[in-house]
Design a protein around this motif. Structure first.
Motif, PDB file in Angstrom:
ATOM      1  N   GLU A   1      -9.636  14.598   7.494  1.00 55.05           N
ATOM      2  CA  GLU A   1      -9.685  14.847   8.941  1.00 55.05           C
ATOM      3  C   GLU A   1      -9.324  13.589   9.736  1.00 55.05           C
ATOM      4  OE1 GLU A   1     -10.481  17.949  10.571  1.00 55.05           O
ATOM      5  OE2 GLU A   1      -9.966  18.572   8.532  1.00 55.05           O
ATOM      6  N   VAL A   2      -8.246  12.952   9.328  1.00 55.35           N
ATOM      7  CA  VAL A   2      -7.791  11.726   9.994  1.00 55.35           C
ATOM      8  C   VAL A   2      -6.875  12.099  11.160  1.00 55.35           C
ATOM      9  CG1 VAL A   2      -6.506   9.579   9.719  1.00 55.35           C
ATOM     10  CG2 VAL A   2      -7.934  10.447   7.844  1.00 55.35           C
ATOM     11  N   PRO A   3      -7.161  11.638  12.364  1.00 54.84           N
ATOM     12  CA  PRO A   3      -6.301  11.961  13.517  1.00 54.84           C
ATOM     13  C   PRO A   3      -4.901  11.378  13.339  1.00 54.84           C
ATOM     14  CG  PRO A   3      -8.421  11.073  14.236  1.00 54.84           C
ATOM     15  CD  PRO A   3      -8.340  10.854  12.756  1.00 54.84           C
TER      16      PRO A   3
ATOM     17  N   PHE B   1       0.840  -1.191   0.000  1.00 56.76           N
ATOM     18  CA  PHE B   1       0.000   0.000   0.000  1.00 56.76           C
ATOM     19  C   PHE B   1       0.882   1.250   0.000  1.00 56.76           C
ATOM     20  CE2 PHE B   1      -2.501  -3.270   2.177  1.00 56.76           C
ATOM     21  CZ  PHE B   1      -3.694  -3.213   1.475  1.00 56.76           C
ATOM     22  N   ALA B   2       0.288   2.347  -0.442  1.00 59.95           N
ATOM     23  CA  ALA B   2       0.932   3.653  -0.353  1.00 59.95           C
ATOM     24  C   ALA B   2      -0.064   4.635   0.233  1.00 59.95           C
ATOM     25  CB  ALA B   2       1.399   4.129  -1.724  1.00 59.95           C
ATOM     26  N   LEU B   3       0.431   5.528   1.070  1.00 59.49           N
ATOM     27  CA  LEU B   3      -0.372   6.618   1.606  1.00 59.49           C
ATOM     28  C   LEU B   3       0.280   7.927   1.215  1.00 59.49           C
ATOM     29  CD1 LEU B   3      -1.431   5.560   5.225  1.00 59.49           C
ATOM     30  CD2 LEU B   3      -2.963   6.176   3.344  1.00 59.49           C
ATOM     31  N   LEU B   4      -0.443   8.752   0.458  1.00 59.95           N
ATOM     32  CA  LEU B   4      -0.004  10.100   0.157  1.00 59.95           C
ATOM     33  C   LEU B   4      -0.825  11.028   1.049  1.00 59.95           C
ATOM     34  CD1 LEU B   4       1.268   8.575  -2.185  1.00 59.95           C
ATOM     35  CD2 LEU B   4       0.637  10.449  -3.691  1.00 59.95           C
ATOM     36  N   ALA B   5      -0.133  11.769   1.897  1.00 62.25           N
ATOM     37  CA  ALA B   5      -0.792  12.562   2.934  1.00 62.25           C
ATOM     38  C   ALA B   5      -0.522  14.035   2.714  1.00 62.25           C
ATOM     39  CB  ALA B   5      -0.287  12.139   4.313  1.00 62.25           C
ATOM     40  N   THR B   6      -1.539  14.872   2.974  1.00 63.50           N
ATOM     41  CA  THR B   6      -1.382  16.300   2.745  1.00 63.50           C
ATOM     42  C   THR B   6      -2.286  17.087   3.693  1.00 63.50           C
ATOM     43  OG1 THR B   6      -1.385  18.017   1.013  1.00 63.50           O
ATOM     44  CG2 THR B   6      -3.169  16.400   0.951  1.00 63.50           C
ATOM     45  N   GLY B   7      -1.896  18.332   3.929  1.00 61.51           N
ATOM     46  CA  GLY B   7      -2.756  19.206   4.721  1.00 61.51           C
ATOM     47  C   GLY B   7      -2.177  19.664   6.036  1.00 61.51           C
ATOM     48  N   VAL B   8      -1.046  19.098   6.470  1.00 64.97           N
ATOM     49  CA  VAL B   8      -0.417  19.469   7.738  1.00 64.97           C
ATOM     50  C   VAL B   8       1.071  19.685   7.499  1.00 64.97           C
ATOM     51  CG1 VAL B   8       0.084  18.771  10.111  1.00 64.97           C
ATOM     52  CG2 VAL B   8      -2.099  18.144   9.070  1.00 64.97           C
ATOM     53  N   ALA B   9       1.608  20.785   7.996  1.00 65.48           N
ATOM     54  CA  ALA B   9       3.036  21.066   7.849  1.00 65.48           C
ATOM     55  C   ALA B   9       3.841  20.102   8.711  1.00 65.48           C
ATOM     56  CB  ALA B   9       3.335  22.508   8.241  1.00 65.48           C
ATOM     57  N   PRO B  10       4.842  19.401   8.133  1.00 63.34           N
ATOM     58  CA  PRO B  10       5.543  18.355   8.875  1.00 63.34           C
ATOM     59  C   PRO B  10       6.737  18.823   9.700  1.00 63.34           C
ATOM     60  CG  PRO B  10       6.276  18.348   6.617  1.00 63.34           C
ATOM     61  CD  PRO B  10       5.239  19.437   6.722  1.00 63.34           C
TER      62      PRO B  10
ATOM     63  N   ILE C   1      -5.214  15.117   9.251  1.00 59.94           N
ATOM     64  CA  ILE C   1      -4.618  15.172   7.928  1.00 59.94           C
ATOM     65  C   ILE C   1      -5.542  14.506   6.910  1.00 59.94           C
ATOM     66  CG2 ILE C   1      -3.389  12.938   7.923  1.00 59.94           C
ATOM     67  CD1 ILE C   1      -0.862  14.570   7.015  1.00 59.94           C
ATOM     68  N   THR C   2      -5.300  14.780   5.630  1.00 59.38           N
ATOM     69  CA  THR C   2      -6.005  14.096   4.541  1.00 59.38           C
ATOM     70  C   THR C   2      -5.116  12.986   4.001  1.00 59.38           C
ATOM     71  OG1 THR C   2      -7.273  16.057   3.887  1.00 59.38           O
ATOM     72  CG2 THR C   2      -6.999  14.333   2.228  1.00 59.38           C
ATOM     73  N   LEU C   3      -5.692  11.789   3.872  1.00 61.36           N
ATOM     74  CA  LEU C   3      -4.947  10.629   3.402  1.00 61.36           C
ATOM     75  C   LEU C   3      -5.541  10.113   2.099  1.00 61.36           C
ATOM     76  CD1 LEU C   3      -4.591   8.542   6.706  1.00 61.36           C
ATOM     77  CD2 LEU C   3      -2.897  10.076   5.685  1.00 61.36           C
ATOM     78  N   TYR C   4      -4.682   9.869   1.128  1.00 62.29           N
ATOM     79  CA  TYR C   4      -5.061   9.206  -0.114  1.00 62.29           C
ATOM     80  C   TYR C   4      -4.453   7.804  -0.067  1.00 62.29           C
ATOM     81  CZ  TYR C   4      -6.281  13.905  -1.617  1.00 62.29           C
ATOM     82  OH  TYR C   4      -6.828  15.163  -1.702  1.00 62.29           O
ATOM     83  N   LEU C   5      -5.316   6.802   0.030  1.00 55.63           N
ATOM     84  CA  LEU C   5      -4.874   5.422   0.167  1.00 55.63           C
ATOM     85  C   LEU C   5      -4.825   4.752  -1.201  1.00 55.63           C
ATOM     86  CD1 LEU C   5      -4.225   2.879   1.874  1.00 55.63           C
ATOM     87  CD2 LEU C   5      -6.715   2.519   2.068  1.00 55.63           C
ATOM     88  N   PHE C   6      -3.679   4.141  -1.503  1.00 59.53           N
ATOM     89  CA  PHE C   6      -3.470   3.444  -2.772  1.00 59.53           C
ATOM     90  C   PHE C   6      -3.003   2.016  -2.508  1.00 59.53           C
ATOM     91  CE2 PHE C   6      -2.491   7.903  -3.408  1.00 59.53           C
ATOM     92  CZ  PHE C   6      -3.034   8.228  -4.640  1.00 59.53           C
ATOM     93  N   GLU C   7      -3.283   1.146  -3.445  1.00 60.50           N
ATOM     94  CA  GLU C   7      -2.623  -0.144  -3.497  1.00 60.50           C
ATOM     95  C   GLU C   7      -1.445  -0.011  -4.455  1.00 60.50           C
ATOM     96  OE1 GLU C   7      -3.660  -4.859  -4.270  1.00 60.50           O
ATOM     97  OE2 GLU C   7      -4.928  -3.322  -5.161  1.00 60.50           O
ATOM     98  N   VAL C   8      -0.293  -0.546  -4.077  1.00 60.02           N
ATOM     99  CA  VAL C   8       0.873  -0.509  -4.951  1.00 60.02           C
ATOM    100  C   VAL C   8       0.773  -1.677  -5.925  1.00 60.02           C
ATOM    101  CG1 VAL C   8       3.386  -0.657  -5.080  1.00 60.02           C
ATOM    102  CG2 VAL C   8       2.303   0.620  -3.214  1.00 60.02           C
ATOM    103  N   ARG C   9       0.668  -1.358  -7.196  1.00 54.51           N
ATOM    104  CA  ARG C   9       0.479  -2.387  -8.223  1.00 54.51           C
ATOM    105  C   ARG C   9       1.714  -2.600  -9.090  1.00 54.51           C
ATOM    106  NH1 ARG C   9      -3.171  -5.889  -7.313  1.00 54.51           N
ATOM    107  NH2 ARG C   9      -3.267  -6.329  -9.541  1.00 54.51           N
TER     108      ARG C   9
END
Length: 320
Positions: free
Chosen positions: A111-113, A46-55, A67-75
């Motif tokens: 809005e993922v904790p 899997f891959a998670l691309l996360a955005t919305g919070v300064a790291p 944060i906002t998470l975009y969940l992908f399967e790595v193919r």
């Protein structure tokens, strides 16, 4: 707990970063500028691309945020890119992100904790933070994917199945990236290219490679285009071929309902011939196409769990 390998990526909030996120979703591909030793032997699921919070903050300031998470399967696992793919690569005719992998969108979560009670746990949360500190370099970690699948509303029992059916995931499009400064671009499917001239060059190159492949093996090939791309005959045999091309990774392709039904028809023998990582010289008058990696599926019939509908035909009410 049944852990799975994840690649965690923090994506910045700049217009350029958000456009890259859109393009990555559109073309089912992501890339890094630098190889790390751990990438060579890694096989993330899997891959998670996360955005919305300064790291760039201490962990104690990071964890209370969402944060906002975009969940992908790595193919498609990490591979060396051989052709410019991203817009800034094509503009300079240079490979800036040689470390590439193919991603299939599964779900977006907002809005993922980020604290220990969220679906990432402390390990996943901190991996995203450290990715951002290193400017988007992917961080590998092992996580139980079940909390993320549950948060995304994906019905899958990872501990028992270790599998996610694509047709049971909501998916998402580039339009769902919250980037108010970035221009809106209509989502058209994996590898969609808005420039028709470029799109045609990609299609013809993939088709030329497929024709050469079958002719080399003694087939007589006729180009049709519709209802399928190639009609191949050899010593009384018949084989029908669907051809797809992309400058991105070999992750997924768009199919029409007619293409699906044709491939499933037991009266026909159908192959799927996919050429990925195609190089396009956008500075040439004819958009010269070259290179490409082949994925060849013989006797192909797409399974239901590997198909996700993108649109519906709506029947209007009868006119009384």
């Amino acid at each position: 707990m049944k852990a799975a390998s994840f690649v965690m990526v923090h994506v910045g909030q700049s217009t350029e970063s958000q456009r890259n996120l859109q393009y990555g979703i559109e073309t089912r591909s992501w890339g890094f500028p630098t190889w790390k030793p751990e990438y060579r032997s890694a096989h993330p699921r899997f891959a998670l691309l996360a955005t919305g919070v300064a790291p760039r903050v201490p962990l104690e300031m990071w964890l209370p945020q969402k944060i906002t998470l975009y969940l992908f399967e790595v193919r498609a696992n990490f591979y060396e890119g051989v052709a410019p793919h991203w817009p800034d690569e094509e503009a300079d005719d240079a490979i800036k992100y040689p470390v590439r992998f193919g991603i299939e969108p599964l779900a977006v979560m907002r809005e993922v904790p980020l604290d220990e009670h969220g679906p990432l746990g402390l390990t996943g949360s901190d991996a995203i933070r450290r990715s951002g500190i290193e400017r988007g370099i992917g961080k590998l970690c092992d996580l139980d994917p079940q909390p993320l699948l549950d948060a995304a509303g994906i019905p899958a029992n990872w501990a028992e199945q270790q599998h996610v059916a694509l047709n049971r995931t909501p998916g998402f499009t580039a339009e769902q990236v919250e980037a108010p400064k970035a221009p809106k671009r209509r989502r058209r499917g994996a590898g969609f290219i808005s420039d028709p001239k470029k799109r045609k060059a990609i299609e013809l190159h993939a088709e030329d490679m497929a024709v050469a492949h079958y002719e080399k093996r003694g087939w007589t090939v006729e180009r049709l285009g519709k209802p399928y791309d190639l009609h191949c005959t050899r010593a009384g045999e018949e084989r029908r071929v669907e051809v797809k091309g992309t400058t991105g990774a070999a992750t997924s392709v768009d199919l029409t309902i007619n293409e699906v039904e044709h491939a499933r028809d037991p009266r026909h023998t159908v192959d799927l011939y996919v050429v990925s990582d195609i190089k396009i010289d956008v500075r040439s008058a004819d958009y010269l196409a070259s290179a490409g990696k082949v994925t060849h599926l013989q006797d192909w019939a797409p399974a239901e769990e590997d198909l996700r509908p993108r649109s519906f035909e709506y029947r209007l009410p009868l006119d009384d």
